[in-house]
Design an enzyme around this catalytic site. Structure first.
Site, PDB file in Angstrom:
ATOM      1  N   GLU A  66       0.841  -1.198   0.000  1.00 31.58           N
ATOM      2  CA  GLU A  66       0.000   0.000   0.000  1.00 31.58           C
ATOM      3  C   GLU A  66       0.874   1.246   0.000  1.00 31.58           C
ATOM      4  OE1 GLU A  66      -3.251  -0.275   2.872  1.00 31.58           O
ATOM      5  OE2 GLU A  66      -3.176   1.890   3.160  1.00 31.58           O
ATOM      6  N   ASP A 115       0.220   5.359   0.550  1.00 34.68           N
ATOM      7  CA  ASP A 115      -0.869   6.231   1.020  1.00 34.68           C
ATOM      8  C   ASP A 115      -0.592   7.723   1.027  1.00 34.68           C
ATOM      9  OD1 ASP A 115      -2.421   4.072   1.909  1.00 34.68           O
ATOM     10  OD2 ASP A 115      -1.407   4.019   3.843  1.00 34.68           O
ATOM     11  N   GLU A 157      -2.872  10.614   2.789  1.00 30.67           N
ATOM     12  CA  GLU A 157      -4.076  10.869   3.581  1.00 30.67           C
ATOM     13  C   GLU A 157      -4.002  12.309   4.075  1.00 30.67           C
ATOM     14  OE1 GLU A 157      -5.664   6.886   5.442  1.00 30.67           O
ATOM     15  OE2 GLU A 157      -3.961   7.606   6.586  1.00 30.67           O
ATOM     16  N   HIS A 202      -0.479  13.027   5.576  1.00 32.81           N
ATOM     17  CA  HIS A 202       0.027  11.838   6.257  1.00 32.81           C
ATOM     18  C   HIS A 202       0.369  10.814   5.168  1.00 32.81           C
ATOM     19  CE1 HIS A 202      -0.314   8.760   9.586  1.00 32.81           C
ATOM     20  NE2 HIS A 202      -0.656   7.979   8.574  1.00 32.81           N
ATOM     21  N   THR A 203       1.578  10.271   5.185  1.00 34.72           N
ATOM     22  CA  THR A 203       1.959   9.273   4.172  1.00 34.72           C
ATOM     23  C   THR A 203       2.422   7.991   4.857  1.00 34.72           C
ATOM     24  OG1 THR A 203       4.290   9.957   4.060  1.00 34.72           O
ATOM     25  CG2 THR A 203       2.750  11.089   2.589  1.00 34.72           C
ATOM     26  N   ASN A 204       2.268   6.878   4.120  1.00 42.08           N
ATOM     27  CA  ASN A 204       2.739   5.599   4.649  1.00 42.08           C
ATOM     28  C   ASN A 204       3.038   4.670   3.479  1.00 42.08           C
ATOM     29  OD1 ASN A 204       3.441   3.669   6.557  1.00 42.08           O
ATOM     30  ND2 ASN A 204       1.435   3.612   7.543  1.00 42.08           N
ATOM     31  N   ASP A 223       3.737   0.923   9.327  1.00 40.68           N
ATOM     32  CA  ASP A 223       4.453   1.626  10.406  1.00 40.68           C
ATOM     33  C   ASP A 223       5.566   2.511   9.870  1.00 40.68           C
ATOM     34  OD1 ASP A 223       2.859   0.339  12.289  1.00 40.68           O
ATOM     35  OD2 ASP A 223       4.268  -1.324  12.511  1.00 40.68           O
ATOM     36  N   ARG A 224       5.308   3.163   8.742  1.00 43.45           N
ATOM     37  CA  ARG A 224       6.348   4.002   8.137  1.00 43.45           C
ATOM     38  C   ARG A 224       5.798   5.396   7.875  1.00 43.45           C
ATOM     39  NH1 ARG A 224       7.278  -0.955   4.837  1.00 43.45           N
ATOM     40  NH2 ARG A 224       9.183  -1.866   5.673  1.00 43.45           N
ATOM     41  N   GLU A 225       5.184   5.984   8.906  1.00 43.41           N
ATOM     42  CA  GLU A 225       4.502   7.257   8.716  1.00 43.41           C
ATOM     43  C   GLU A 225       5.482   8.426   8.580  1.00 43.41           C
ATOM     44  OE1 GLU A 225       4.088   5.213  11.309  1.00 43.41           O
ATOM     45  OE2 GLU A 225       2.052   4.418  11.123  1.00 43.41           O
ATOM     46  N   GLY A 248      -4.499  14.444  17.166  1.00 46.58           N
ATOM     47  CA  GLY A 248      -4.540  13.164  17.856  1.00 46.58           C
ATOM     48  C   GLY A 248      -5.924  12.799  18.393  1.00 46.58           C
ATOM     49  N   ARG A 301       9.788   5.332  19.758  1.00 51.29           N
ATOM     50  CA  ARG A 301       8.978   4.279  19.179  1.00 51.29           C
ATOM     51  C   ARG A 301       9.799   3.046  18.818  1.00 51.29           C
ATOM     52  NH1 ARG A 301       5.610   5.601  13.760  1.00 51.29           N
ATOM     53  NH2 ARG A 301       4.839   3.508  13.364  1.00 51.29           N
TER      54      ARG A 301
END
Ligand SMILES: *[C@@H]1O[C@H](CO)[C@@H](O)[C@H](O)[C@H]1NC(C)=O
Length: 281
Positions: free
Chosen positions: A98, A100, A102, A115-117, A125-127, A196, A267
């Site tokens: 995928e 993305d 957003e 927001h990308t991934n 988990d690569r935001e 958030g 993280r």
């Protein structure tokens, strides 16, 4: 390198001319939203709406294996807090790939967050997140994905904002064998989208409307196993960033980047994912 040229050779053999069109009537299906998605102007324009009962979305009729994908979008104006407008590529199935875009809405006058991934074989988990250098609700802007065997590049009006390199050499999976469709949606995500989840959707502003036009897939169509590629494939198949592109990428990262998973040490207490030590472009 040897592997890349082998993939390339097999694609060249299967290459047929497929034209890249730009009309929603022929290129996409509105797949959900019970009438909240509408094609207008003979398929030149597509509007997605969101109200308290539902959002809406569409997907491309074709699935693609590599290509360059442009979409012009005008985002929800005014108080768009809680809304998310998307444009992404995705394969089906459990270990999916995928890519993305957003757009997280905000209260009037406050900035959207892009927001990308990237997911490869089920792992995301690569935001990375960015502010934009313009108001994305006033006019259409072009959001593009370049996806070739070497890299994935996210562009905003031709300016690269993110590169995901093929780092299979470092043990990182890369999307290269599952065909993806193009998807778009407008939905309510007020549990996380704006600050958030602190700012809720103001339903008195509904219906919210996001507009799409100018979808161009200059791509390889994955029809019945054998991909057929557009005539201009040569333009994007080997494309990377030239020095001007690398400078622009740096400009975006220095001035507009909000979040990068590769800098979020909290993280990843055990160390950053391996792709984080690859070159940026
Ligand atoms: C909304 O605006 C606030 C305040 O300017 C900002 O901190 C935030 O990043 C913006 N975007 C989102 C999606 O919350």
């Amino acid at each position: 390198m040897a592997k890349l040229s082998l993939i390339r050779a097999s694609f060249m053999a299967a290459m047929v001319v497929a034209s890249a069109s730009a009309n929603f009537l022929s290129d996409v299906d509105i797949t959900w939203g019970d009438g909240r998605g509408k094609m207008l102007d003979n398929g030149e324009l597509l509007q997605l709406t969101l109200d308290r009962a539902s959002g809406s979305g569409f997907q491309s009729k074709q699935a693609y294996l590599f290509g360059r994908f442009d979409m012009k979008m005008k985002l929800v104006p005014g108080n768009s807090a809680g809304t998310v407008t998307t444009y992404y590529l995705s394969s089906q199935g459990p270990a999916h790939d995928e890519i993305d875009f957003e757009f997280l809405g905000n209260t009037s006058g406050e900035p959207y967050v892009l927001h990308t991934n990237v997911f490869a074989q089920g792992k995301g988990d690569r935001e990375q997140q960015f502010y934009l250098w313009f108001d994305p609700t006033l006019a259409f802007h072009t959001y593009s994905v370049l996806w070739n065997p070497r890299r994935i590049v996210f562009y905003v009006d031709g300016t690269p904002v993110r590169v995901f390199r093929n780092s299979e050499g470092a043990g990182v999976a890369y999307p290269k064998s599952q065909a993806m469709r193009v998807y778009a949606s407008l939905w309510d995500a007020d549990d996380w989208a704006t600050r958030g989840g602190l700012v809720k959707t103001d339903w008195s502003q509904a219906p919210f409307v996001a507009s799409y036009r100018g979808f161009v897939a200059d791509a390889c169509v994955a029809a019945s196993g054998r991909p057929s590629c557009s005539a201009s494939k040569a333009g994007w198949w080997d494309q990377g960033l030239d020095s001007g592109g690398a400078r622009k990428l740096k400009w975006v990262r220095d001035n507009y980047m909000v979040y990068d998973y590769c800098r979020d040490a909290k993280r990843f207490p055990g160390g950053f994912p391996p792709e984080c030590s690859q070159p940026l472009d």
